[in-house]
Design a protein around this motif. Structure first.
Motif, mmCIF file in Angstrom:
data_model
loop_
_atom_site.group_PDB
_atom_site.id
_atom_site.type_symbol
_atom_site.label_atom_id
_atom_site.label_comp_id
_atom_site.label_asym_id
_atom_site.label_seq_id
_atom_site.Cartn_x
_atom_site.Cartn_y
_atom_site.Cartn_z
ATOM 1 N N LEU A 120 21.039 25.575 58.921
ATOM 2 C CA LEU A 120 19.900 26.493 58.967
ATOM 3 C C LEU A 120 20.361 27.914 59.301
ATOM 4 O O LEU A 120 19.894 28.890 58.698
ATOM 5 C CB LEU A 120 18.881 26.025 60.000
ATOM 6 N N ASP A 121 21.278 28.030 60.251
ATOM 7 C CA ASP A 121 21.795 29.340 60.653
ATOM 8 C C ASP A 121 22.521 30.019 59.497
ATOM 9 O O ASP A 121 22.305 31.205 59.218
ATOM 10 C CB ASP A 121 22.750 29.189 61.842
ATOM 11 N N HIS A 122 23.393 29.262 58.840
ATOM 12 C CA HIS A 122 24.147 29.811 57.707
ATOM 13 C C HIS A 122 23.201 30.238 56.588
ATOM 14 O O HIS A 122 23.313 31.356 56.052
ATOM 15 C CB HIS A 122 25.128 28.768 57.160
ATOM 16 N N SER A 123 22.298 29.355 56.222
ATOM 17 C CA SER A 123 21.384 29.617 55.115
ATOM 18 C C SER A 123 20.511 30.840 55.385
ATOM 19 O O SER A 123 20.265 31.662 54.503
ATOM 20 C CB SER A 123 20.506 28.388 54.861
ATOM 21 N N SER A 124 20.055 30.960 56.625
ATOM 22 C CA SER A 124 19.195 32.083 57.002
ATOM 23 C C SER A 124 19.908 33.420 56.849
ATOM 24 O O SER A 124 19.368 34.362 56.260
ATOM 25 C CB SER A 124 18.723 31.910 58.448
ATOM 26 N N VAL A 125 21.136 33.508 57.351
ATOM 27 C CA VAL A 125 21.856 34.780 57.282
ATOM 28 C C VAL A 125 22.306 35.075 55.851
ATOM 29 O O VAL A 125 22.363 36.246 55.435
ATOM 30 C CB VAL A 125 23.057 34.789 58.248
ATOM 31 N N ILE A 126 22.588 34.041 55.067
ATOM 32 C CA ILE A 126 22.941 34.242 53.653
ATOM 33 C C ILE A 126 21.750 34.832 52.903
ATOM 34 O O ILE A 126 21.895 35.754 52.095
ATOM 35 C CB ILE A 126 23.384 32.914 53.006
ATOM 36 N N ASN A 127 20.546 34.312 53.178
ATOM 37 C CA ASN A 127 19.331 34.852 52.551
ATOM 38 C C ASN A 127 19.105 36.308 52.941
ATOM 39 O O ASN A 127 18.786 37.151 52.092
ATOM 40 C CB ASN A 127 18.116 34.011 52.953
ATOM 41 N N LYS A 128 19.254 36.602 54.226
ATOM 42 C CA LYS A 128 19.056 37.968 54.707
ATOM 43 C C LYS A 128 20.074 38.926 54.087
ATOM 44 O O LYS A 128 19.730 40.042 53.680
ATOM 45 C CB LYS A 128 19.157 38.006 56.231
ATOM 46 N N ALA A 129 21.326 38.478 54.036
ATOM 47 C CA ALA A 129 22.384 39.317 53.466
ATOM 48 C C ALA A 129 22.112 39.598 51.991
ATOM 49 O O ALA A 129 22.253 40.734 51.522
ATOM 50 C CB ALA A 129 23.741 38.625 53.631
ATOM 51 N N TYR A 130 21.709 38.575 51.268
ATOM 52 C CA TYR A 130 21.442 38.722 49.828
ATOM 53 C C TYR A 130 20.280 39.670 49.573
ATOM 54 O O TYR A 130 20.370 40.571 48.731
ATOM 55 C CB TYR A 130 21.167 37.351 49.219
ATOM 56 N N ARG A 131 19.189 39.485 50.294
ATOM 57 C CA ARG A 131 18.019 40.357 50.106
ATOM 58 C C ARG A 131 18.368 41.808 50.412
ATOM 59 O O ARG A 131 17.919 42.724 49.720
ATOM 60 C CB ARG A 131 16.864 39.885 50.992
#
Length: 276
Positions: free
Chosen positions: A156-167
């Motif tokens: 969840l932590d990894h996925s969340s920051v990956i989404n934020k970084a991409y956006r």
């Protein structure tokens, strides 16, 4: 492709150069390697911030400031220990080399590092999307539905920051603002005195948009605004590529105003069913 050059002297020094070193001439590469020894000694004895590290690099390698900006230097005596099997590694990114268990998120990474791309304004958005999808395919929480609760949380932590970084990095305006933050020159409202003539021009465009009575008029405003916005983003790209942060900051301040007009045009088009 990222290239890691490791040197162990008084401290462990790691350079991560993204798509840069291969483009250098042979003599430039030799110059870089010859300076590794000096760089190691310069970093010995204490932990430096990224900004301090970059300043050291710029002094050591003055002929190549344009590619030094793509480099990240990490100085650390610490090693990473796997939470599950206890294996110790120099720098563990996602999975343990021993037990292949997902590791906790490294919260020191910035968005560019999370996605593994160079810290530059000119980003290939198509490539960025491909990288994002590959990372999510590997680290999405759904992939860990049968894993331990610890791994589920890490996913969840990894996925969340990956989404934020991409956006953030997908949007050129957000990307520019983020680069200013990384450079220690964040752009806050009212911090830059803009030309009164520029502010008057923005006011007139907003008034013209407010008074527009049909979609053709709004579309015309949108086209003119997009041309100005594109030109300003090119100026920002040039400033960032030269590491001229003050100029970049001034240009991005103008970009924010025109981007606001862009959002108003899109909002009008949505309200009138022109776009979804």
């Amino acid at each position: 492709m990222a290239l890691l050059i490791k040197a162990n002297m008084h401290r462990r020094v790691i350079f991560k150069l993204t798509e840069v070193l291969p483009s250098l001439t042979f003599s430039d590469r030799i110059y870089f390697i010859q300076n590794l020894s000096t760089l190691c000694n310069a970093g010995a004895g204490n932990t430096r911030t990224v900004k301090e590290q970059r300043a050291i690099v710029e002094k050591l390698l003055p002929p190549f400031p344009e590619w030094i900006l793509h480099a990240k230097l990490f100085c650390s005596d610490s090693q990473v220990k796997c939470w599950h099997c206890g294996k110790i590694s120099e720098r563990m990114r996602d999975f343990c080399d021993g037990c292949n268990k997902l590791q906790p998120l490294d919260k020191t990474l910035n968005y560019f590092e999370v996605l593994g791309i160079g810290e530059v304004f000119a980003v290939d958005t198509k490539s960025l999307t491909q990288i994002f999808r590959k990372l999510q395919a590997k680290l999405h929480p759904d992939k860990f539905s049968l894993a331990t609760e610890t791994e589920k949380q890490y996913a969840l932590d990894h996925s969340s920051v990956i989404n934020k970084a991409y956006r953030c990095l997908l949007n050129p305006v957000e990307r520019a603002l983020y680069l200013l933050d990384l450079a220690g020159q964040p752009l806050h409202e009212g911090q830059i005195d803009l030309d009164p003539e520029f502010l008057m021009e923005i006011m007139e465009v907003n008034e013209e948009l407010a008074e527009a009575t049909n979609k053709e008029a709004v579309a015309d405003i949108g086209l003119k605004n997009q041309k100005i916005l594109d030109d300003l983003l090119m100026e920002a790209d040039d400033a960032f590529s030269r590491n001229d942060i003050q100029t970049a900051r001034s240009v991005v301040a103008k970009v924010k105003y025109y981007h606001n007009i862009y959002l108003k045009v899109k909002d009008y088009e949505r309200q009138h069913g022109i776009i979804d």
